[in-house]
Design an enzyme around this catalytic site. Structure first.
Site, mmCIF file in Angstrom:
data_model
loop_
_atom_site.group_PDB
_atom_site.id
_atom_site.type_symbol
_atom_site.label_atom_id
_atom_site.label_comp_id
_atom_site.label_asym_id
_atom_site.label_seq_id
_atom_site.Cartn_x
_atom_site.Cartn_y
_atom_site.Cartn_z
ATOM 1 N N ARG A 111 2.775 -7.061 9.238
ATOM 2 C CA ARG A 111 2.127 -5.975 9.994
ATOM 3 C C ARG A 111 2.593 -5.960 11.445
ATOM 4 O O ARG A 111 2.741 -4.901 12.054
ATOM 5 C CB ARG A 111 0.603 -6.122 9.915
ATOM 6 N N LYS B 186 0.838 -1.196 0.000
ATOM 7 C CA LYS B 186 0.000 0.000 0.000
ATOM 8 C C LYS B 186 0.883 1.261 0.000
ATOM 9 O O LYS B 186 2.098 1.173 0.231
ATOM 10 C CB LYS B 186 -0.927 -0.053 1.224
ATOM 11 N N PHE C 100 -15.371 3.553 7.383
ATOM 12 C CA PHE C 100 -14.004 3.910 7.005
ATOM 13 C C PHE C 100 -13.759 3.848 5.495
ATOM 14 O O PHE C 100 -12.655 4.145 5.032
ATOM 15 C CB PHE C 100 -12.992 3.002 7.731
ATOM 16 N N HIS D 42 -1.705 -5.494 1.430
ATOM 17 C CA HIS D 42 -2.976 -6.181 1.218
ATOM 18 C C HIS D 42 -2.710 -7.606 0.722
ATOM 19 O O HIS D 42 -1.757 -7.828 -0.014
ATOM 20 C CB HIS D 42 -3.806 -5.449 0.153
ATOM 21 N N GLU E 51 -9.054 -10.374 -8.056
ATOM 22 C CA GLU E 51 -8.192 -9.197 -7.877
ATOM 23 C C GLU E 51 -7.033 -9.194 -8.869
ATOM 24 O O GLU E 51 -6.626 -8.138 -9.353
ATOM 25 C CB GLU E 51 -7.691 -9.139 -6.425
ATOM 26 N N ASN F 76 -1.715 -0.058 7.238
ATOM 27 C CA ASN F 76 -1.205 -1.409 7.550
ATOM 28 C C ASN F 76 -0.379 -2.037 6.420
ATOM 29 O O ASN F 76 -0.281 -3.254 6.304
ATOM 30 C CB ASN F 76 -2.332 -2.326 8.044
ATOM 31 N N TYR G 194 -12.408 -2.584 -3.360
ATOM 32 C CA TYR G 194 -12.971 -2.628 -2.009
ATOM 33 C C TYR G 194 -14.494 -2.546 -2.010
ATOM 34 O O TYR G 194 -15.084 -2.069 -1.052
ATOM 35 C CB TYR G 194 -12.373 -1.498 -1.163
HETATM 36 P P1 RTP Z 1 -6.675 -6.076 3.161
HETATM 37 O O1 RTP Z 1 -7.944 -6.322 2.354
HETATM 38 O O2 RTP Z 1 -6.085 -4.709 2.957
HETATM 39 O O3 RTP Z 1 -5.676 -7.190 3.048
HETATM 40 O O4 RTP Z 1 -7.097 -6.045 4.675
HETATM 41 P P2 RTP Z 1 -7.913 -7.090 5.528
HETATM 42 O O5 RTP Z 1 -8.522 -8.159 4.695
HETATM 43 O O6 RTP Z 1 -6.977 -7.482 6.616
HETATM 44 O O7 RTP Z 1 -9.039 -6.147 6.122
HETATM 45 P P3 RTP Z 1 -10.475 -5.701 5.549
HETATM 46 O O8 RTP Z 1 -11.449 -5.866 6.650
HETATM 47 O O9 RTP Z 1 -10.758 -6.303 4.214
HETATM 48 O O10 RTP Z 1 -10.247 -4.135 5.363
HETATM 49 C C1 RTP Z 1 -9.562 -3.635 4.264
HETATM 50 C C2 RTP Z 1 -8.662 -2.512 4.702
HETATM 51 O O11 RTP Z 1 -9.449 -1.435 5.182
HETATM 52 C C3 RTP Z 1 -8.762 -0.741 6.203
HETATM 53 N N1 RTP Z 1 -9.553 -0.746 7.430
HETATM 54 N N2 RTP Z 1 -9.708 0.305 8.179
HETATM 55 N N3 RTP Z 1 -11.647 0.301 11.239
HETATM 56 C C4 RTP Z 1 -10.905 0.814 10.278
HETATM 57 O O12 RTP Z 1 -10.544 1.966 10.291
HETATM 58 C C5 RTP Z 1 -10.489 -0.069 9.206
HETATM 59 N N4 RTP Z 1 -10.807 -1.341 9.094
HETATM 60 C C6 RTP Z 1 -10.227 -1.784 7.943
HETATM 61 C C7 RTP Z 1 -7.434 -1.450 6.416
HETATM 62 O O13 RTP Z 1 -6.430 -0.812 5.625
HETATM 63 C C8 RTP Z 1 -7.725 -2.836 5.878
HETATM 64 O O14 RTP Z 1 -6.535 -3.500 5.499
#
Ligand code: RTP
Length: 155
Positions: free
Chosen positions: A109, A16, A64, A122, A133, A119, A56
């Site tokens: 992370r 990212k 968020f 991805h 993707e 973080n 997304y």
């Molecule tokens: P990624 O898709 O980036 O690998 O992350 P992930 O599966 O671990 O998490 P996901 O729930 O899919 O969320 C995607 C990205 O959104 C941001 N995020 N911000 N509470 C918050 O402020 C929040 N929650 C999620 C993070 O950058 C997360 O990686």
């Protein structure tokens, strides 16, 4: 020892904008290389809003979401495709929990990040999303299918 084609998965990994700005690209690529997965796609790319929104789209209703789109489009990202048996789940383990404060030490992370909103990396969460993707971020012809010459035991 030789994996059948059906067992081989594809995952989309992305450094990212914060990871690029902090100079962590080599460190992150290195972790997947050392694990033994195969790199089949790699590029530096400035993501536009429409692509970020499509990537997304499942998070559209989250509070968020607008901040997330701003973050992902704030600077170049490094797009990668890695292949291997079990690569999707294994990459998620290497990456660690979404909230870096909960990510185990030893994960990307856990070692390199503090905030959920910054973080650094991805990784696709299922083999289906790995394919989706990959098709979203890479054009046909940008991926490179190749056979490692020296260490087939790592595949
Ligand atoms: P990624 O898709 O980036 O690998 O992350 P992930 O599966 O671990 O998490 P996901 O729930 O899919 O969320 C995607 C990205 O959104 C941001 N995020 N911000 N509470 C918050 O402020 C929040 N929650 C999620 C993070 O950058 C997360 O990686």
């Amino acid at each position: 020892l030789v994996a059948s084609l059906e067992q081989v998965e594809q995952t989309y990994i992305m450094v990212k904008p914060d990871g690029v700005q902090r100079g962590l690209v080599g460190e992150i690529i290195s972790r997947f290389e050392r694990k033994g997965f195969k790199l089949t796609g790699l590029k530096l790319f400035q993501c536009h809003k429409e692509l970020a929104e499509e990537h997304y789209k499942d998070l559209k209703t989250k509070s968020f979401y607008p901040t997330l789109i701003d973050y992902i489009t704030s600077g170049p990202v490094v797009c990668m495709v890695w292949e291997g048996v079990g690569v999707v789940a294994s990459a998620r383990k290497l990456i660690g929990s979404t909230n870096p404060l909960q990510a185990e030490p030893g994960t990307i992370r856990g070692d390199l990040a503090v905030q959920t909103g910054r973080n650094v990396v991805h990784g696709s969460d299922s083999p289906e999303n790995g394919k989706r993707e990959t098709a979203l971020w890479f054009k046909e012809g940008e991926l490179c299918e190749w056979t490692p010459a020296q260490a087939p035991w790592l595949m």
